[in-house]
Write an enzyme that holds these catalytic residues in place. Structure first.
Site, PDB file in Angstrom:
ATOM      1  N   GLN A 197       0.863  -1.181   0.000  1.00 16.79           N
ATOM      2  CA  GLN A 197       0.000   0.000   0.000  1.00 16.79           C
ATOM      3  C   GLN A 197       0.901   1.233   0.000  1.00 16.79           C
ATOM      4  O   GLN A 197       1.410   1.655   1.040  1.00 16.79           O
ATOM      5  CB  GLN A 197      -0.937  -0.033   1.196  1.00 16.79           C
ATOM      6  CG  GLN A 197      -1.807  -1.291   1.251  1.00 16.79           C
ATOM      7  CD  GLN A 197      -2.776  -1.386   0.087  1.00 16.79           C
ATOM      8  OE1 GLN A 197      -3.768  -0.654   0.008  1.00 16.79           O
ATOM      9  NE2 GLN A 197      -2.500  -2.296  -0.845  1.00 16.79           N
ATOM     10  N   ALA A 238     -11.745   2.651   4.234  1.00 15.69           N
ATOM     11  CA  ALA A 238     -10.826   1.771   3.511  1.00 15.69           C
ATOM     12  C   ALA A 238      -9.939   2.557   2.546  1.00 15.69           C
ATOM     13  O   ALA A 238     -10.082   3.772   2.376  1.00 15.69           O
ATOM     14  CB  ALA A 238     -11.618   0.703   2.765  1.00 15.69           C
ATOM     15  N   HIS A 239      -9.033   1.829   1.892  1.00 11.92           N
ATOM     16  CA  HIS A 239      -8.045   2.507   1.049  1.00 11.92           C
ATOM     17  C   HIS A 239      -8.683   3.174  -0.168  1.00 11.92           C
ATOM     18  O   HIS A 239      -9.636   2.690  -0.753  1.00 11.92           O
ATOM     19  CB  HIS A 239      -6.911   1.565   0.635  1.00 11.92           C
ATOM     20  CG  HIS A 239      -7.313   0.367  -0.163  1.00 11.92           C
ATOM     21  ND1 HIS A 239      -6.406  -0.579  -0.565  1.00 11.92           N
ATOM     22  CD2 HIS A 239      -8.500  -0.051  -0.652  1.00 11.92           C
ATOM     23  CE1 HIS A 239      -7.017  -1.512  -1.262  1.00 11.92           C
ATOM     24  NE2 HIS A 239      -8.288  -1.219  -1.323  1.00 11.92           N
ATOM     25  N   ASN A 240      -8.111   4.356  -0.489  1.00 11.59           N
ATOM     26  CA  ASN A 240      -8.496   5.144  -1.661  1.00 11.59           C
ATOM     27  C   ASN A 240      -9.901   5.728  -1.590  1.00 11.59           C
ATOM     28  O   ASN A 240     -10.438   6.181  -2.601  1.00 11.59           O
ATOM     29  CB  ASN A 240      -8.331   4.331  -2.954  1.00 11.59           C
ATOM     30  CG  ASN A 240      -6.901   3.900  -3.185  1.00 11.59           C
ATOM     31  OD1 ASN A 240      -6.581   2.718  -3.046  1.00 11.59           O
ATOM     32  ND2 ASN A 240      -6.023   4.839  -3.478  1.00 11.59           N
TER      33      ASN A 240
END
Length: 341
Positions: A197, A238-240
């Site tokens: 990540q 969460a990511h993004n």
């Protein structure tokens, strides 16, 4: 404890005093619990009858809800917002200790601004930049090359991983974790390959993050929380994910990867937003909702199933499984009716 006259409080919120303008006020309270040194508020006309019994020294009210039952009042257009501003003036939350604790570990390459407080056993890693007047509580960790703006408060046990960017005047509550890895894995012949990540978390100015909330770093691009957002306890970002300005998210909500939330949205508690979808500006999502497709029109949305009696729920659950068959039977009956006509 701070003390203000009723007139000073009215001036602060742009209100009009009725009664004793020099009445000293020490604290805020509810209509039920207030005593003579406190100011309360009435934001909902349904509770106007409580003005008959309150012992508050003064009450914040709208002009239409003002009553002779209270001797002193501040009349405003928006009593709830005025209460919030007065509560900020009379806030009794303990202030963090000033200075840098001897047990804190600060890397030589870190840049620490003026009037910064750092609590016991906190670790500030290499290349960190901390702005003026920021307070970092005990047992916190700030990872390498992270930037924290001016006027921020981090309560005990906040963890911020490497290369995150935090704006000015942010408030992070205990146990919040910023910048942990997003859930990125590639399937490979029945096994899982971890995807590094490599993005960051970027949090803009005046953002509040609740206790034990986690904000994952982006996979390649950044996870972004825009200015003025407020996020409650135990949420998962969460990511993004991208959250636009002034959006409010209540506790235990999950925002899956790469979803985009617009400006001024309100998301109720224990909701779930599917990944890779967008929610437009000015959307209100009721608690326990599951959003699985894009929302393109402002408004109020809901999908939760309200609680009911156990026997009723079991009957309805059985009927739910029959819906597809019932639909086919209705379509067949409609076809027969059309044929007969």
């Amino acid at each position: 404890m701070s003390e203000y006259t009723l007139q000073q409080l009215a001036d602060h919120v742009g209100g009009e005093v009725r009664g004793n303008s020099q009445l000293p006020i020490l604290r805020v309270a509810t209509l039920q619990s207030a005593t003579g040194d406190a100011i309360a508020f009435l934001a909902n006309s349904r509770y106007k009858s409580q003005l008959e019994t309150t012992s508050a020294g003064a009450v914040i009210v709208s002009e239409k809800d003002d009553s002779d039952a209270i001797d002193n009042a501040i009349r405003v257009v928006n009593p709830y917002a005025a209460f919030a501003r007065i509560a900020q003036l009379l806030d009794t939350t303990p202030k963090p200790a000033h200075g840098i604790a001897e047990s804190a570990k600060i890397a030589p390459s870190a840049t620490i601004g003026q009037n910064v407080s750092i609590g016991e056993y906190t670790v500030i890693d290499e290349g960190v930049i901390i702005g003026d007047n920021t307070s970092i509580g005990p047992h916190c960790y700030i990872g390498p090359e992270t930037q924290i703006g001016a006027g921020c408060t981090l309560w005990s046990g906040v963890k911020i991983y490497h290369r995150c960017v935090i704006g000015d005047d942010c408030l992070f509550h205990s146990g919040s974790i910023i910048g942990a890895d997003g859930f990125g894995w590639a399937p490979d012949n029945g096994k899982w390959l971890k995807i590094p990540q490599l993005g960051r978390v970027v949090i803009k100015d005046n953002v509040e993050i609740g206790a034990s909330t986690t904000v994952d770093r982006g996979a390649l691009d950044d996870t972004v929380i825009s200015s003025g957002c407020i996020i409650d306890n135990q949420c998962q970002i969460a990511h993004n994910v991208f959250i636009d300005e002034d959006t409010a998210i209540a506790g235990c909500t999950v925002l899956a990867g790469s979803c985009r939330i617009g400006k001024r949205c309100m998301i109720g508690g224990a909701s779930a937003i599917n990944g890779h979808i967008s929610v437009c500006d000015d959307v209100q999502i009721m608690g326990f909702a599951m959003v699985i497709k894009e929302i393109t029109e402002p408004g109020v949305y809901a999908s939760g199933i309200p609680a009911s009696g156990h026997r009723e729920w079991r009957r309805n659950g059985a009927r739910f499984r029959q819906l597809d068959d019932l639909f086919k039977r209705v379509k067949e009956l409609e076809k027969q009716a059309d044929d007969n006509n």
